[in-house]
Each structure stands twice: as structure tokens, then as C-alpha cells.
Design a protein around this motif. Structure first.
Motif, PDB file in Angstrom:
ATOM      1  N   VAL A 201     -22.031  -5.721  -9.648  1.00  0.00           N
ATOM      2  CA  VAL A 201     -21.888  -6.921  -8.828  1.00  0.00           C
ATOM      3  C   VAL A 201     -22.986  -6.949  -7.764  1.00  0.00           C
ATOM      4  O   VAL A 201     -23.418  -5.897  -7.265  1.00  0.00           O
ATOM      5  CB  VAL A 201     -20.494  -6.953  -8.168  1.00  0.00           C
ATOM      6  CG1 VAL A 201     -20.362  -8.107  -7.185  1.00  0.00           C
ATOM      7  CG2 VAL A 201     -19.402  -7.011  -9.219  1.00  0.00           C
ATOM      8  N   ASP A 202     -23.449  -8.145  -7.406  1.00  0.00           N
ATOM      9  CA  ASP A 202     -24.395  -8.315  -6.303  1.00  0.00           C
ATOM     10  C   ASP A 202     -23.678  -7.902  -5.017  1.00  0.00           C
ATOM     11  O   ASP A 202     -22.787  -8.609  -4.528  1.00  0.00           O
ATOM     12  CB  ASP A 202     -24.852  -9.771  -6.226  1.00  0.00           C
ATOM     13  CG  ASP A 202     -25.880 -10.022  -5.124  1.00  0.00           C
ATOM     14  OD1 ASP A 202     -25.784  -9.393  -4.060  1.00  0.00           O
ATOM     15  OD2 ASP A 202     -26.761 -10.875  -5.327  1.00  0.00           O
ATOM     16  N   LEU A 203     -24.062  -6.748  -4.482  1.00  0.00           N
ATOM     17  CA  LEU A 203     -23.319  -6.168  -3.356  1.00  0.00           C
ATOM     18  C   LEU A 203     -23.418  -7.024  -2.108  1.00  0.00           C
ATOM     19  O   LEU A 203     -22.422  -7.221  -1.401  1.00  0.00           O
ATOM     20  CB  LEU A 203     -23.811  -4.753  -3.083  1.00  0.00           C
ATOM     21  CG  LEU A 203     -23.007  -3.940  -2.061  1.00  0.00           C
ATOM     22  CD1 LEU A 203     -21.537  -3.861  -2.433  1.00  0.00           C
ATOM     23  CD2 LEU A 203     -23.597  -2.544  -1.912  1.00  0.00           C
ATOM     24  N   ASP A 204     -24.597  -7.547  -1.789  1.00  0.00           N
ATOM     25  CA  ASP A 204     -24.753  -8.407  -0.616  1.00  0.00           C
ATOM     26  C   ASP A 204     -23.822  -9.608  -0.698  1.00  0.00           C
ATOM     27  O   ASP A 204     -23.126  -9.948   0.272  1.00  0.00           O
ATOM     28  CB  ASP A 204     -26.201  -8.896  -0.499  1.00  0.00           C
ATOM     29  CG  ASP A 204     -27.002  -8.100   0.515  1.00  0.00           C
ATOM     30  OD1 ASP A 204     -26.431  -7.726   1.559  1.00  0.00           O
ATOM     31  OD2 ASP A 204     -28.175  -7.833   0.266  1.00  0.00           O
ATOM     32  N   ALA A 205     -23.823 -10.259  -1.849  1.00  0.00           N
ATOM     33  CA  ALA A 205     -22.976 -11.443  -2.026  1.00  0.00           C
ATOM     34  C   ALA A 205     -21.500 -11.077  -1.932  1.00  0.00           C
ATOM     35  O   ALA A 205     -20.700 -11.795  -1.308  1.00  0.00           O
ATOM     36  CB  ALA A 205     -23.280 -12.096  -3.378  1.00  0.00           C
ATOM     37  N   ALA A 206     -21.146  -9.952  -2.536  1.00  0.00           N
ATOM     38  CA  ALA A 206     -19.744  -9.539  -2.520  1.00  0.00           C
ATOM     39  C   ALA A 206     -19.266  -9.250  -1.098  1.00  0.00           C
ATOM     40  O   ALA A 206     -18.166  -9.661  -0.696  1.00  0.00           O
ATOM     41  CB  ALA A 206     -19.560  -8.308  -3.399  1.00  0.00           C
ATOM     42  N   LEU A 207     -20.100  -8.551  -0.306  1.00  0.00           N
ATOM     43  CA  LEU A 207     -19.691  -8.239   1.069  1.00  0.00           C
ATOM     44  C   LEU A 207     -19.620  -9.500   1.926  1.00  0.00           C
ATOM     45  O   LEU A 207     -18.782  -9.593   2.828  1.00  0.00           O
ATOM     46  CB  LEU A 207     -20.643  -7.212   1.674  1.00  0.00           C
ATOM     47  CG  LEU A 207     -20.639  -5.830   1.014  1.00  0.00           C
ATOM     48  CD1 LEU A 207     -21.559  -4.867   1.762  1.00  0.00           C
ATOM     49  CD2 LEU A 207     -19.235  -5.251   0.912  1.00  0.00           C
ATOM     50  N   ASP A 208     -20.485 -10.469   1.643  1.00  0.00           N
ATOM     51  CA  ASP A 208     -20.411 -11.748   2.355  1.00  0.00           C
ATOM     52  C   ASP A 208     -19.048 -12.402   2.164  1.00  0.00           C
ATOM     53  O   ASP A 208     -18.396 -12.825   3.119  1.00  0.00           O
ATOM     54  CB  ASP A 208     -21.496 -12.709   1.856  1.00  0.00           C
ATOM     55  CG  ASP A 208     -22.864 -12.410   2.437  1.00  0.00           C
ATOM     56  OD1 ASP A 208     -22.933 -11.702   3.464  1.00  0.00           O
ATOM     57  OD2 ASP A 208     -23.861 -12.883   1.865  1.00  0.00           O
ATOM     58  N   VAL A 209     -18.618 -12.508   0.922  1.00  0.00           N
ATOM     59  CA  VAL A 209     -17.370 -13.215   0.651  1.00  0.00           C
ATOM     60  C   VAL A 209     -16.161 -12.399   1.108  1.00  0.00           C
ATOM     61  O   VAL A 209     -15.187 -12.951   1.626  1.00  0.00           O
ATOM     62  CB  VAL A 209     -17.267 -13.612  -0.846  1.00  0.00           C
ATOM     63  CG1 VAL A 209     -17.046 -12.394  -1.745  1.00  0.00           C
ATOM     64  CG2 VAL A 209     -16.179 -14.654  -1.051  1.00  0.00           C
ATOM     65  N   LEU A 210     -16.236 -11.081   0.965  1.00  0.00           N
ATOM     66  CA  LEU A 210     -15.133 -10.247   1.429  1.00  0.00           C
ATOM     67  C   LEU A 210     -14.951 -10.358   2.942  1.00  0.00           C
ATOM     68  O   LEU A 210     -13.825 -10.454   3.443  1.00  0.00           O
ATOM     69  CB  LEU A 210     -15.370  -8.784   1.047  1.00  0.00           C
ATOM     70  CG  LEU A 210     -15.245  -8.437  -0.440  1.00  0.00           C
ATOM     71  CD1 LEU A 210     -15.670  -7.001  -0.682  1.00  0.00           C
ATOM     72  CD2 LEU A 210     -13.828  -8.668  -0.937  1.00  0.00           C
ATOM     73  N   GLY A 212     -15.624 -12.783   4.760  1.00  0.00           N
ATOM     74  CA  GLY A 212     -15.199 -14.120   5.165  1.00  0.00           C
ATOM     75  C   GLY A 212     -13.743 -14.403   4.897  1.00  0.00           C
ATOM     76  O   GLY A 212     -13.229 -15.470   5.241  1.00  0.00           O
ATOM     77  N   GLY A 213     -13.049 -13.465   4.276  1.00  0.00           N
ATOM     78  CA  GLY A 213     -11.636 -13.661   3.951  1.00  0.00           C
ATOM     79  C   GLY A 213     -10.751 -12.653   4.650  1.00  0.00           C
ATOM     80  O   GLY A 213     -11.129 -12.056   5.663  1.00  0.00           O
ATOM     81  N   LEU A 214      -9.578 -12.423   4.093  1.00  0.00           N
ATOM     82  CA  LEU A 214      -8.595 -11.546   4.715  1.00  0.00           C
ATOM     83  C   LEU A 214      -9.083 -10.096   4.764  1.00  0.00           C
ATOM     84  O   LEU A 214      -8.632  -9.312   5.601  1.00  0.00           O
ATOM     85  CB  LEU A 214      -7.262 -11.631   3.952  1.00  0.00           C
ATOM     86  CG  LEU A 214      -6.048 -10.967   4.601  1.00  0.00           C
ATOM     87  CD1 LEU A 214      -5.776 -11.528   5.994  1.00  0.00           C
ATOM     88  CD2 LEU A 214      -4.817 -11.127   3.710  1.00  0.00           C
ATOM     89  N   ALA A 215     -10.010  -9.743   3.874  1.00  0.00           N
ATOM     90  CA  ALA A 215     -10.557  -8.383   3.876  1.00  0.00           C
ATOM     91  C   ALA A 215     -11.583  -8.169   4.986  1.00  0.00           C
ATOM     92  O   ALA A 215     -12.022  -7.037   5.201  1.00  0.00           O
ATOM     93  CB  ALA A 215     -11.196  -8.075   2.526  1.00  0.00           C
ATOM     94  N   GLY A 216     -11.982  -9.229   5.665  1.00  0.00           N
ATOM     95  CA  GLY A 216     -12.972  -9.102   6.723  1.00  0.00           C
ATOM     96  C   GLY A 216     -12.484  -8.200   7.847  1.00  0.00           C
ATOM     97  O   GLY A 216     -11.293  -8.146   8.149  1.00  0.00           O
ATOM     98  N   SER A 217     -13.419  -7.469   8.453  1.00  0.00           N
ATOM     99  CA  SER A 217     -13.037  -6.546   9.525  1.00  0.00           C
ATOM    100  C   SER A 217     -14.249  -6.186  10.359  1.00  0.00           C
ATOM    101  O   SER A 217     -15.397  -6.333   9.918  1.00  0.00           O
ATOM    102  CB  SER A 217     -12.444  -5.254   8.940  1.00  0.00           C
ATOM    103  OG  SER A 217     -13.442  -4.502   8.264  1.00  0.00           O
ATOM    104  N   ALA A 218     -13.994  -5.688  11.570  1.00  0.00           N
ATOM    105  CA  ALA A 218     -15.075  -5.180  12.408  1.00  0.00           C
ATOM    106  C   ALA A 218     -15.755  -3.985  11.754  1.00  0.00           C
ATOM    107  O   ALA A 218     -16.963  -3.785  11.895  1.00  0.00           O
ATOM    108  CB  ALA A 218     -14.534  -4.797  13.784  1.00  0.00           C
ATOM    109  N   VAL A 219     -14.978  -3.181  11.034  1.00  0.00           N
ATOM    110  CA  VAL A 219     -15.559  -2.037  10.325  1.00  0.00           C
ATOM    111  C   VAL A 219     -16.598  -2.515   9.328  1.00  0.00           C
ATOM    112  O   VAL A 219     -17.718  -2.004   9.272  1.00  0.00           O
ATOM    113  CB  VAL A 219     -14.462  -1.215   9.621  1.00  0.00           C
ATOM    114  CG1 VAL A 219     -15.078  -0.202   8.665  1.00  0.00           C
ATOM    115  CG2 VAL A 219     -13.587  -0.500  10.645  1.00  0.00           C
ATOM    116  N   LEU A 220     -16.248  -3.516   8.516  1.00  0.00           N
ATOM    117  CA  LEU A 220     -17.184  -4.021   7.511  1.00  0.00           C
ATOM    118  C   LEU A 220     -18.393  -4.675   8.173  1.00  0.00           C
ATOM    119  O   LEU A 220     -19.533  -4.503   7.725  1.00  0.00           O
ATOM    120  CB  LEU A 220     -16.470  -5.009   6.590  1.00  0.00           C
ATOM    121  CG  LEU A 220     -17.274  -5.556   5.405  1.00  0.00           C
ATOM    122  CD1 LEU A 220     -17.897  -4.435   4.594  1.00  0.00           C
ATOM    123  CD2 LEU A 220     -16.393  -6.425   4.528  1.00  0.00           C
ATOM    124  N   THR A 221     -18.168  -5.404   9.256  1.00  0.00           N
ATOM    125  CA  THR A 221     -19.282  -6.063   9.943  1.00  0.00           C
ATOM    126  C   THR A 221     -20.251  -5.058  10.540  1.00  0.00           C
ATOM    127  O   THR A 221     -21.469  -5.145  10.351  1.00  0.00           O
ATOM    128  CB  THR A 221     -18.750  -6.985  11.055  1.00  0.00           C
ATOM    129  OG1 THR A 221     -17.946  -8.009  10.466  1.00  0.00           O
ATOM    130  CG2 THR A 221     -19.887  -7.624  11.841  1.00  0.00           C
TER     131      THR A 221
END
Length: 295
Positions: A201-210, A212-221
Motif C-alpha cells: 500500500v502507498d504508505l503516505d496515502a494510507a497514513l493521510d487517511v488514517l 483523518g479518521g477515528l484512528a487519527g492521533s497525536a502519536v501518529l501526527t
């Protein structure tokens, strides 16, 4: 006429402590600092602070003494004894421990401080090195409400979220919960990254969408670039998170609470440390996932 800002003694000028003290200097607080490394004292002086030759010298004329140190033993060492804070700070001074230590260490320090006429808060922080630099830390404070109110202007220079959590020790209990959540978030992100990469999977694109949803977090950002670039330059070392997971485990035991995920994360962080990753950023939990992933 505006009253002068309190004189601050800052003990501990590490990855977090140095930028925090510098933010106080920029805000106009007079800061005298002490740490063991001369180059860190030189850095403080370059930003307008005053280096001290000892803990006692730093604390003696301060209105507020702040400690920002790696572990319980370090806090106890600078607090107690004839050359320590308690013996040398003036009665009525405010002692704020912003280190991450066990709740019982915080309550013991508060009791000892009261015996010397000091007002004491435990006020650990979350946000890592970037939050310390930006002045956007979360500050979780424990202690009497009126003491918290006196310290609040200083906290607001250091953090974007400043909360009184309860009596002495409460700030450290909240920090333990914070470290549990952060460890679990890092592990979940690391596992997701490896799954996505191995699936093509395109990792950049996947992290963008993740994110932006319920999986979003300060850790991921905040840790996204670490995961993408395998850049594990320490902002918060695995060694320190290992220490913190020990605090989580002890706090759970004292509260009589079972933490299955907490126990798992304590083991995974310990394994990363045992593998030699202790000096790396805690986002290096990714390396453990990669080690166990199928080739």
C-alpha cells in the motif's frame, strides 16, 4: 506598577529541561539553572540564564524551584540532604517537580517539602521534545488548588494544556496513564506501518487517511516522520519509556487494577531495550515489529 516575575531555579537541563527553561527566559522570568554538564550550563547562559555551581546555590534565592530529571532517584538526590533543595530553599518557596516519577515519590516529596515550609506540586508533562521547544506541552499537576493557581502563569508559558488533576501524586498518576496510552499508540502505529508496507500500500496515502479518521492521533501526527524515514533520533528514549512502564505497573499494583495491555506494553518496551534500542526514540518500537514480521 507590574510586579516582577518570580525568580526560578531550574534543576535539570536535558532534552526537555533546556528548551523549557529557555521558554521561561523568553517570557521574562529570571532563571538560574543547574545541571551536571557544563555545555548545558553554557547553553543556558547563551539564552540569558544564570548558571549555578550547585543545587544549593540555584535554590537559595529562588521563588520557584523546578526539577526536570530522569528518574525518582535523581529527584530524591537533589531534594534531600544538606546540599539539597529542601535544606536550602527559602521557606514559602514553590517546589515543582516536572519529572516523571512514581506517585508515591511525589506524595513523599510533598510531605517532606511541607516539613521545610515549602509549597510542592508534582507537574509532569507530555508532548516530547517538540512540545518542550514549542511551549505546547500538556501539564498535569497534583497538589493543593491554591498552590496550582500560584504556579499556573509559569505553566502556561510551558504548555498549551494545563490541568489541575487533584492532590499531590495525582499528576503522576495521570502521567502514568498517559505513558500507557502513548506506548500502546506507538505499538499500534508501528504494526499498522509494517502491515501496510508489506501489503504494497502507498504508505503516505494510507497514513493521510488514517490520521483523518477515528484512528487519527497525536502519536501518529508527531511520529509519522520517524516511521516513514526510520529516523529514531531520540526525542523520548525507549530507556525512559521503560522506566515509565515500570511506574505504570507499580501504580496498577497499588490500585489493585489489572492492566493486560499495560503488561504487554511493559514487556515489549523492555524487549526493545534488551535488544539494544534503549537509546533510540520510542518510535523505534517499529524495529521490534519488523524483527518479528515474516521475511
Amino acid at each position: 506598577m507590574t510586579a516582577p516575575l518570580p525568580r526560578v531555579a531550574w534543576i535539570g537541563l536535558g532534552v526537555m529541561g533546556s528548551p523549557m527553561a529557555e521558554n521561561l527566559l523568553r517570557a521574562g522570568y529570571p532563571v538560574t539553572g543547574y545541571t551536571l554538564e557544563q555545555h548545558k550550563l553554557d547553553r543556558l547562559a547563551e539564552h540569558g540564564g544564570t548558571p549555578a555551581r550547585s543545587v544549593a546555590e540555584a535554590a537559595r534565592h529562588a521563588d520557584v524551584v523546578v526539577t526536570m530529571l530522569p528518574a525518582d532517584a535523581d529527584v530524591e538526590s537533589v531534594a534531600h540532604g544538606p546540599a539539597g533543595i529542601l535544606a536550602n530553599a527559602r521557606p514559602g518557596a514553590l517546589l515543582i517537580d516536572m519529572s516523571t516519577v512514581a506517585p508515591r515519590t511525589a506524595t513523599a516529596l510533598a510531605a517532606a517539602g511541607a516539613g521545610h515550609g515549602l509549597r510542592v506540586l508534582d507537574a509532569p508533562v507530555s508532548g516530547g521534545e517538540s512540545g518542550a521547544v514549542e511551549g505546547s506541552l500538556s501539564v498535569m499537576a497534583g497538589g493543593p488548588p491554591e498552590v496550582f493557581a500560584a504556579a499556573r502563569p509559569l505553566f502556561e508559558v510551558l504548555g498549551g494544556t494545563v490541568v489541575h488533576c487533584g492532590p499531590n501524586g495525582a499528576g503522576q498518576t495521570v502521567k502514568a496513564a498517559n505513558q500507557l496510552i502513548v506506548a500502546a499508540g506507538l505499538q499500534a502505529c508501528a504494526e499498522a506501518v509494517v502491515l501496510l508496507e508489506r501489503s504494497g500500500v502507498d504508505l503516505d496515502a494510507a497514513l493521510d487517511v488514517l490520521n483523518g479518521g477515528l484512528a487519527g492521533s497525536a502519536v501518529l501526527t508527531r511520529k509519522r516522520h520517524n516511521f516513514l524515514g526510520r529516523d529514531f533520533t531520540p526525542g523520548f528514549r525507549i530507556d525512559l519509556h521503560h522506566k515509565d512502564m515500570g511506574i505504570v505497573t507499580d501504580a496498577a499494583r497499588e490500585a489493585g487494577v489489572a492492566l493486560p495491555l499495560g503488561a504487554l506494553m511493559a514487556r515489549l518496551v523492555a524487549e526493545a531495550r534488551d535488544r539494544g534500542d534503549g537509546g533510540l526514540d520510542h518510535s523505534a518500537l517499529l524495529r521490534g515489529v519488523e524483527r518479528t514480521a515474516a521475511p
